[in-house]
Structure formats: structure tokens, C-alpha cells
Design a protein around this motif. Structure first.
Motif: not given
Length: 495
Positions: A386, A390, A394, A398, A422
Motif C-alpha cells: 500500500r 499510495d 500521489e 493510480s 490497498t
């Protein structure tokens, strides 16, 4: 019927597959080997025995057991763990063991030396990646500084796949995807070798010729044919790193597609529309000209489950240990009854790039069971995963589709914990053969037997592991991140 052969050298096992033009598997073979750890923080393979010996054995087995005429095998592709660093002499003979990918951290001082000298911003702008334990350039500099006698004899620096292709064809080549890990010697802006940033590491003439992964590097020599059972003259592609071949095997082919490989390490590849530049992740040109990918990887994942089995579950039969441990862990609730584990047993790669990070189990009391600890281990790997997803988020990267692959997909607890922690659904394809299957497809593609979109027919989606986010996992993830930050100074002092 046209057949293609794919063979992949993994950290602990070599696997091969013989496939026809429809993707039907006509033979599979495997052979195990060990990762050598001559001292803490180092990781090696024996190139003659573990790379070429395994390749020849698996190839011979596939040809013999399938009964297929070697002349009907239209092309061969190989992949291997990487990026590795192997010096060879003018005859192609290895001068030492192969130094493995980011799990080997021997060149930490050289990473710091080159980063200080060149500047991280310049390295990222020109090479696409910050220098880390994954980078080959610092390991070559380590060779020069610590093994000068070997450096003096070195005719070429190869990686694992390059070594196999050289043994098969006599050609010294490397694919661009792998070469991008040779920072600071590869310029992603020109997609060529460079010594502009550091002209004291190695003469560029000692680096392999650059090719794309779907290009033919050469043809099997009579000597290689005698050792492998293949027909002399069979085309061989440039090949690539195992994770890229694994991504190809499940259809990672469009921007937004992400592969999560559950193997000795967790390795993640995300196809992207453009090049991303951030020191926390890696970048490389994708397997085909004009395409891009971002990568990330944990240092220990499947390796950590093997360590736990061998050290904490010695009472269990090796063949039955993992199912029993999974059953024990399933009896522990999400959150492992308040346990947290940092999975940094070989330091950590992305996104923290901390070779001195240490493994830890935190929160133990006298009520905890082996099942709690094993669940905490699985969840610790998922928390590390995760941290990576993540980071991609950022950066605005994604995934639109996540495809899971590798031996760890057989561990339902691990898969579900990863989806839940996640918050991302995972697709598991029908075939989980892995990188060797991607190699076979790459070989078929290179000689025009298939088109790129045929992989969807070769390996369709089978089921989805939906995410069921839990508040307790969000809390645990925050604590997981804090636990690392609050203990990293101690880890550094432990050395």
C-alpha cells in the motif's frame, strides 16, 4: 503448428514453458536453485550453474518430454531476475558470481558517492531513476574499487538475461527496459548509453548492444544447440527482466494497466502514457519502442514467508507448511490481534529506498500465537505494498486495472489482505504460469506468429479479488508508517 519456448530464471527457481500459437501449453519444466548470501546485505547467483545450467536443463527437458521436433520451435525468449551485474572476460566466461538486483546492497557507499557527485536532480532528469540498491552503475563502480583484479579482466558487464542470450547466440546485447537500470550509464532522454555523468565507471564499449525486447538478438549456435536440445539457427529475442515478462503474460499492455507480481519480492509495473520522474519509484522505457512504464518493488515478500516457514514452523512438513500456516493465520482477525510487522528483512526498496531498514514484529504479548504472527507478516507485506500504491496515487498514476500474478496468488489470505489494505480490486488471469509464458508470447510476437492483442485470448481473466476496505486497516497502516519512521535511526545504528 508453430511453437515458441520461454524460460525464466527466478530468484529460487527456473521455469520453462513450450507453447503453440494459440497459447496452449504443451510442456512445463522447472529446476530449483539457491540465492547465495555470502554476507549480510549481499545476494548472488552462480551464473554457470544457476543461470546457464538451469536454462540448458529445462530446455532439454521440455524438448524431450513434449516430443515436439525442435525444428518446429520458431523462436526462443528468456528472462531472468534483474537487474544483475556480471563481469565476463573476452570469451564470455564469468569472472565472479552474479550480483543480484536491489536485494543486494553492497554498493551503498558508491550510490552515495555518485549521487553526491552528480546530484540527484540531474540523475533523475537524465536517467529517470534515483540511484539505489537497484542500480547497476554503482555496483560496477564497487567492482572497480573493491575487486580491481576482476575489473581489469572484464571485457563486458552483462546482466542475467544478457548472459543467457550470449550463451545461446554469441551476441552481447541487452534490452532497453533492463538497460534503464544501469544508471547513471543509460540516458532515458536519448535511450542510449552515456558516460556524460560519470566517465570513470566503465568504458561504454564494455556494455552490451541495445535492442528492444521484441527484436531478434541472434540465432542459436551449434554449441548451444548441443547443450539445450534446440535446433541451431533458431531465432532468440533480446529478452528482458522477469517482472516485465510476467506483466506481459497477463496482458499488461495499455496505459493504466498495473501488474502486481507475488514472488520472492512484490514487484509492480504500471504502464504509463508518459515518463514519470520521482525518486521514490523507478522508470524505464517499456518493452516496445515509444512506450513507458513505472515500477516499484519490495525487497522481501515470498522470501519472507519462506524464512518464517524455515525458522518458525520447523515442526511442519515442508510440503504442507504453507497451507497449515495460512489456516492458522485465518484464525487470527484482521489486524492480527494488534501486531504490526515491518517486512524489511533485506532493507527496503521502493518507496523508502533504505538499505538499513530492519524487520520488526511489534506489539507482542503472551497471548499471541504463531497464526497471529504469520498474519502480521502477510499484512506487513500488504502494508508495504500500500505504501507503494499510495505513492503512485500521489503522482497521479493510480491504475485503471490491476492484474495479480505469481506463486503468491495461490495464497488467498495474502491476496485478500492486499486488496483490503490497498483498497484496490485485483484480477487473476486463467494462467498463472508467469514470466516464462510471457517469454513464449514475446518470442511468438518477435517472429510474427501473433499480434500484441492476442495475449487476451492466450490468457483471459478468470476471477476478481474485490477490495473490502476496513477502518482498522487504515489505522494499522498509519501506525505501520509511523513505526518505520520512529525506528529507522535505531536500524541505522544497528548497521
Amino acid at each position: 503448428m508453430a511453437y515458441t519456448l520461454g524460460i525464466d530464471i527466478g530468484t529460487y527457481e527456473t521455469k520453462g514453458v513450450l507453447v503453440d500459437e494459440t497459447g496452449t501449453v504443451h510442456g512445463q519444466a522447472a529446476r530449483g536453485h539457491q540465492m547465495l548470501v555470502p554476507r549480510p546485505g549481499w545476494a548472488e547467483h552462480r551464473p554457470e550453474e544457476d543461470w546457464w545450467g538451469d536454462f540448458a536443463h529445462v530446455s532439454q527437458t521440455l524438448v524431450k518430454d513434449s516430443g515436439i521436433d525442435p525444428a518446429d520451435i520458431k523462436a526462443v525468449a528468456c528472462s531472468a531476475i534483474g537487474p544483475c551485474m556480471l563481469p565476463v572476460d573476452a570469451t564470455g566466461t564469468p569472472l565472479m558470481n552474479g550480483v543480484l538486483y536491489g536485494v543486494d546492497g553492497r554498493a551503498e557507499a558508491e550510490v552515495n558517492e555518485l549521487t553526491d557527485r552528480i546530484g540527484e536532480d540531474t540523475i533523475i532528469a537524465r536517467c529517470g531513476n534515483a540511484l539505489t540498491s537497484q542500480s547497476v552503475g554503482p555496483k560496477i563502480l564497487w567492482l572497480k574499487q573493491h575487486r580491481p583484479e576482476i575489473y581489469a579482466e572484464t571485457a563486458h558487464i552483462l546482466t542475467s538475461t544478457s548472459f543467457l542470450v550470449q550463451r545461446l547466440t554469441g551476441e552481447v546485447v541487452i534490452d532497453h527496459y533492463t538497460a534503464a537500470n544501469f544508471s547513471p550509464l543509460y540516458d532515458v532522454t536519448t535511450q542510449s548509453w552515456t558516460d556524460d555523468l560519470a566517465d570513470d565507471i566503465l568504458p561504454l564499449t564494455k556494455l552490451p548492444r541495445l535492442l528492444w525486447s521484441n527484436e531478434i538478438a541472434g540465432h542459436i549456435t551449434p554449441a548451444a544447440a548441443a547443450e539445450t536440445g534446440l535446433a541451431a539457427g533458431t531465432p532468440v529475442t533480446a529478452g528482458t527482466i522477469d517482472a516485465a515478462a510476467e506483466a506481459l503474460s497477463v496482458g499488461v499492455d495499455h496505459p493504466g494497466d498495473m501488474m502486481m507480481m507475488y514472488g520472492s519480492t512484490i514487484f509492480i509495473i504500471l504502464r504509463t502514457q508518459t515518463r514519470a520522474a520521482d525518486p521514490r519509484i523507478w522508470y524505464a522505457p517499456w518493452l516496445f519502442e515509444g512506450e513507458h512504464a513505472s515500477m516499484a518493488g519490495l525487497a522481501t515478500s515470498g522470501t519472507l514467508t519462506h524464512w518464517f516457514r524455515d525458522q518458525v514452523a520447523r515442526d511442519l512438513d515442508v510440503a504442507e507448511a504453507f497451507p497449515i500456516l495460512a489456516e492458522e493465520a485465518a484464525g487470527s482477525p484482521p489486524g492480527a490481534n494488534g501486531l504490526l510487522m515491518l517486512p524489511y528483512f533485506s532493507g527496503e526498496r521502493t518507496p523508502i529506498h533504505d538499505i538499513n531498514a530492519k524487520g520488526a514484529v511489534f506489539g507482542l504479548n503472551l497471548t499471541h500465537t504463531r497464526g497471529d504472527i504469520y498474519r502480521a507478516l502477510i499484512e506487513g507485506i500488504a502494508h508495504g505494498t500500500r505504501h507503494v500504491t499510495d505513492t503512485f496515487a500521489e503522482l497521479g498514476q493510480s491504475p485503471t486495472r490491476l492484474l495479480a500474478v505469481g506463486g503468491g496468488t495461490k495464497n488467498a489470505l495474502w491476496l485478500q489482505a492486499t486488496s483490503d489494505i490497498t483498497g484496490i480490486d485485483q484480477i487473476v488471469c486463467k494462467k498463472t504460469v508467469g514470466a516464462s509464458y510471457g517469454d513464449a508470447f514475446l518470442a511468438a510476437l518477435a517472429v510474427g506468429v501473433v499480434e500484441r492483442n492476442d495475449i487476451a485470448n492466450w490468457n483471459p481473466a478468470q476471477h476478481t479479488v474485490p477490495a473490502s476496505p476496513r477502518a482498522e486497516y487504515d489505522t494499522a497502516h498509519t501506525l505501520f508508517r509511523r513505526l518505520y519512521e520512529q525506528t529507522k535511526d535505531i536500524a541505522q545504528e544497528l548497521g
